[in-house]
Design an enzyme around this catalytic site. Structure first.
Site, mmCIF file in Angstrom:
data_model
loop_
_atom_site.group_PDB
_atom_site.id
_atom_site.type_symbol
_atom_site.label_atom_id
_atom_site.label_comp_id
_atom_site.label_asym_id
_atom_site.label_seq_id
_atom_site.Cartn_x
_atom_site.Cartn_y
_atom_site.Cartn_z
ATOM 1 N N GLU A 1 -54.561 -46.777 20.207
ATOM 2 C CA GLU A 1 -55.685 -46.243 19.429
ATOM 3 C C GLU A 1 -55.425 -46.327 17.932
ATOM 4 O OE1 GLU A 1 -58.265 -42.114 18.978
ATOM 5 O OE2 GLU A 1 -57.579 -42.779 20.924
ATOM 6 N N LYS A 2 -54.164 -46.232 17.540
ATOM 7 C CA LYS A 2 -53.831 -46.237 16.119
ATOM 8 C C LYS A 2 -52.407 -46.747 15.940
ATOM 9 C CE LYS A 2 -53.230 -41.241 16.712
ATOM 10 N NZ LYS A 2 -53.936 -41.189 18.002
ATOM 11 N N ASP B 1 -56.152 -42.812 23.144
ATOM 12 C CA ASP B 1 -55.790 -41.416 23.386
ATOM 13 C C ASP B 1 -56.367 -40.961 24.721
ATOM 14 O OD1 ASP B 1 -54.335 -41.127 21.104
ATOM 15 O OD2 ASP B 1 -55.814 -39.965 20.001
ATOM 16 N N ASP C 1 -58.427 -39.036 26.130
ATOM 17 C CA ASP C 1 -59.611 -38.192 26.146
ATOM 18 C C ASP C 1 -60.854 -39.074 26.168
ATOM 19 O OD1 ASP C 1 -59.813 -39.191 23.575
ATOM 20 O OD2 ASP C 1 -59.380 -37.297 22.578
ATOM 21 N N TYR D 1 -49.742 -34.366 22.970
ATOM 22 C CA TYR D 1 -51.080 -34.686 22.464
ATOM 23 C C TYR D 1 -51.871 -33.420 22.153
ATOM 24 C CZ TYR D 1 -55.773 -36.689 22.410
ATOM 25 O OH TYR D 1 -57.047 -37.053 22.060
ATOM 26 N N ARG E 1 -55.163 -32.893 20.923
ATOM 27 C CA ARG E 1 -56.610 -32.740 21.084
ATOM 28 C C ARG E 1 -56.973 -32.471 22.542
ATOM 29 N NH1 ARG E 1 -60.089 -35.544 17.081
ATOM 30 N NH2 ARG E 1 -58.887 -35.704 15.170
#
Length: 653
Positions: free
Chosen positions: A7-8, A103, A105, A328, A330
């Site tokens: 993701e990043k 991520d 989610d 993680y 979030r």
């Protein structure tokens, strides 16, 4: 060649650290020794196309264009990340196998999926794509995750749910913001009157609370306490429970409003015998609170340190990405997978090496103990926020980071402590025909509560007494005197960061429709773990909310605007129902098509309502002010810009 798409960049580097050297860093990717490659997104590389992409006439804001509903949805490349998207396009074509490493989610699932579909990955390659779920950035945890790859197709419903949310937010926010801004300009208001399916109900919550406080009329009420003692001179107090005959003198909450009545009862029971009609004593246990998800952590941090939701989220991102000492952040889950329990010993050892801070708590912890937190049935893509085996790095944290890490660590350590045990006592007395009640709560084993600050280990109810004598039914006591306690009703408290977050997570309390209230009782609430902080910040930035010390109030602009809107926009019923439907979609229990068709029908009705609002309703709207907005603490971090780009790229409601 296997291509891992993170993701990043920080996640890509963490994944790369789990593979052996040598590795070669290239432009936008990392090549592994075996010829495989790790690349990354930088948050969303794509965004919903602007209205003028569909029709150039939409550049101007005009009532005649509304509603704007694309027949075929389009993505557009974000200008600041086009280069990285180009890198991914080439690598995706070269790859024989793809691994989705967004991520864990809803938003993280869509973020990579949208790139795969935009790049028109062939169906066979798409079908064989794997999913890497990373909750812990330590090399050992990532190695374990690499050995547990799943099929990305298992998460297609999650991706559809995220896509539906993004498109619904675009339709709802864009059309209604244009409608009310146009109406405002006709009335002479020059600012943007933005509407979002989450932000506007949050504003409505604050406006409604402010009105309740302003319209509140204080009233006196009275309680009668009997001062009772046993033949062994054991003294305690019992509270009068008025009978139905006193109803004319009480309010809807059964508070006595008549002082003469209370005084008469106090006089009648003075120097009179008291007979025990019931006495119960129960040994009770209270399990430790579950480890944190993001919202519960934000609420506790707001209470303890007066930190905003955004400050807590930003700090957690640092602890997760830069320090790698928490999992993680979030997460909306407060449970842990059963297999994670075997890491407890290593995590506690790492905490022990971080300094003297946790030594006492660790010594009292029993790593063989398994609390109710370990429950596979309650864990989906991600689990509760806990320390990692890199926790020994905690000595290098800033003061703010240390505060948040201490909360997370304390909550985790509680899982290895015995339950809090106490004696719950309840005594009912009859004095001169009146009923009196005494309740007690006597701690017997503090258990996990030994980890709490001393001031926190107090009674939950200020009418409970620490110790009540052991009595039996029929026993005669003596009431020396009755005492009238005068009290005054208080208005509902103004919202704070903690209570506004609690309201968003427990939104069913504020929903008026009983059917929706029942549906939402156990739902995720208003907004998501990842968006609540940014929604609150957005309302401050737009001048709709202001701070007065710790209190949060609606500004004159925010209140005036909310008063002009129909109830369905400023109450949480509709958006809470959205969240329930989106969650059902992520579980394959409802379809994308049915959700979107219902939304479009409702949108037509809301737009008609906006057109019917008289201009006079917006003529006295004061200009928005941002002077009272307090920004979150600045973030000193090397990875800051990358994270910041990700935050702004995710859709705000």
């Amino acid at each position: 060649m296997i291509l891992y798409i993170a993701e990043k960049p920080s996640l890509a580097r963490a994944i790369a650290a789990a593979f052996p050297p040598p590795q070669k860093k290239a432009d936008g990717c990392i090549w592994l020794a075996n010829g495989d490659c790790i690349s990354w997104c930088i948050g969303h590389l794509l965004e919903q196309a602007e209205p003028h992409i569909y029709n150039s006439a939409y550049k101007s804001w005009n009532f005649d264009h509304l509603p704007i509903i694309p027949e075929e949805w389009q993505w557009q490349e974000k200008s600041q990340t086009k280069k990285q998207l180009g890198v991914l396009k080439k690598l995706i074509k070269q790859a024989t196998k793809l691994v989705h490493a967004g991520d864990p989610d809803r938003e993280g699932q869509l973020l990579v999926d949208e790139v795969l579909h935009y790049c028109k990955v062939p169906a066979t390659k798409l079908k064989s794509t794997n999913r890497l779920l990373v909750n812990d950035l330590t090399p050992s945890a990532i190695k374990k995750s690499l050995g547990q790859l799943k099929s990305n197709s298992e998460f297609s419903a999650l991706s559809r749910s995220a896509l539906a949310r993004a498109r619904a937010d675009w339709l709802y926010g864009l059309n209604l913001t244009r409608a009310y801004t146009i109406k405002g300009r006709q009335a002479g208001y020059q600012g943007v009157l933005s509407i979002g399916r989450v932000q506007t109900p949050v504003l409505g919550l604050v406006v409604n609370r402010d009105k309740q406080r302003e319209n509140f009329v204080a009233k006196d009420f009275y309680q009668v306490w009997a001062h009772v003692s046993t033949e062994n001179s054991e003294a305690f107090q019992a509270k009068w429970r008025p009978s139905e005959h006193c109803a004319p003198y009480m309010d809807e909450e059964k508070r006595v409003l008549s002082l003469p009545l209370a005084q008469n009862v106090a006089k009648r029971i003075s120097n009179k015998p008291a007979i025990v009609t019931q006495a119960s004593y129960q040994q009770k246990k209270q399990a430790p609170p579950l480890p944190y998800n993001l919202s519960s952590l934000q609420i506790d941090a707001a209470k303890a340190f007066s930190m905003s939701a955004q400050q807590v989220l930003d700090t957690c991102q640092d602890l997760y990405e830069r320090h790698q000492i928490i999992t993680y952040p979030r997460s909306d889950c407060r449970y842990l997978p059963s297999g994670q329990h075997q890491d407890a010993k290593a995590i506690l050892q790492a905490l022990g090496r971080s300094g003297d801070e946790f030594q006492g708590a660790i010594q009292g912890a029993d790593v063989t103990r398994r609390s109710k937190a370990w429950n596979d049935k309650q864990v989906s893509a991600h689990h509760a926020i806990i320390p990692t085996t890199q926790a020994h790095k905690a000595g290098k944290l800033s003061s703010t980071e240390k505060k948040i890490f201490q909360l997370i660590t304390r909550q985790y350590l509680m899982q290895f402590y015995p339950p809090y045990e106490y004696l719950a006592s309840a005594i009912t007395l009859t004095i001169e025909g009146g009923q009196f009640e005494a309740k007690g709560n006597t701690p017997t084993i503090l258990g996990w509560k030994t980890l709490l600050p001393k001031k926190s280990v107090t009674k939950d109810n200020n009418e409970e007494q620490a110790m009540l004598p052991k009595l039996s039914k029929g026993q005669q006591l003596w009431c020396s005197h009755g005492q009238v306690e005068e009290k005054v009703t208080t208005p509902p408290a103004a919202f704070t960061d903690a209570t506004l977050l609690a309201a968003m997570t427990g939104i069913s309390r504020f929903v008026s429709d009983p059917q929706i209230k029942a549906i939402l009782k156990d739902s995720d609430g208003l907004g998501t773990e990842a968006t609540r902080a940014s929604i609150i910040e957005l309302l401050f930035k737009r001048g709709f909310l202001i701070r007065e010390g710790k209190q949060i109030h609606a500004s004159k602009t925010g209140r005036g605007f909310a008063d002009c809107l129909p109830e369905s926009i400023v109450t949480p019923d509709m958006t809470a129902q959205w969240e329930s439907n989106l969650n059902a979609m992520s579980l394959n229990e409802t379809s994308y098509e049915s959700f979107m068709s219902g939304l479009e029908l409702n949108l037509h009705n809301l737009l008609q309502t906006s057109k019917d609002i008289p201009i006079s309703a917006l003529q006295n709207l004061p200009p928005a002010t941002k002077k009272s907005y307090r920004k979150s603490a600045s973030r000193k971090r090397s990875a800051g810009p990358k994270t910041a780009r990700k935050r702004t790229s995710k859709t705000k409601s």
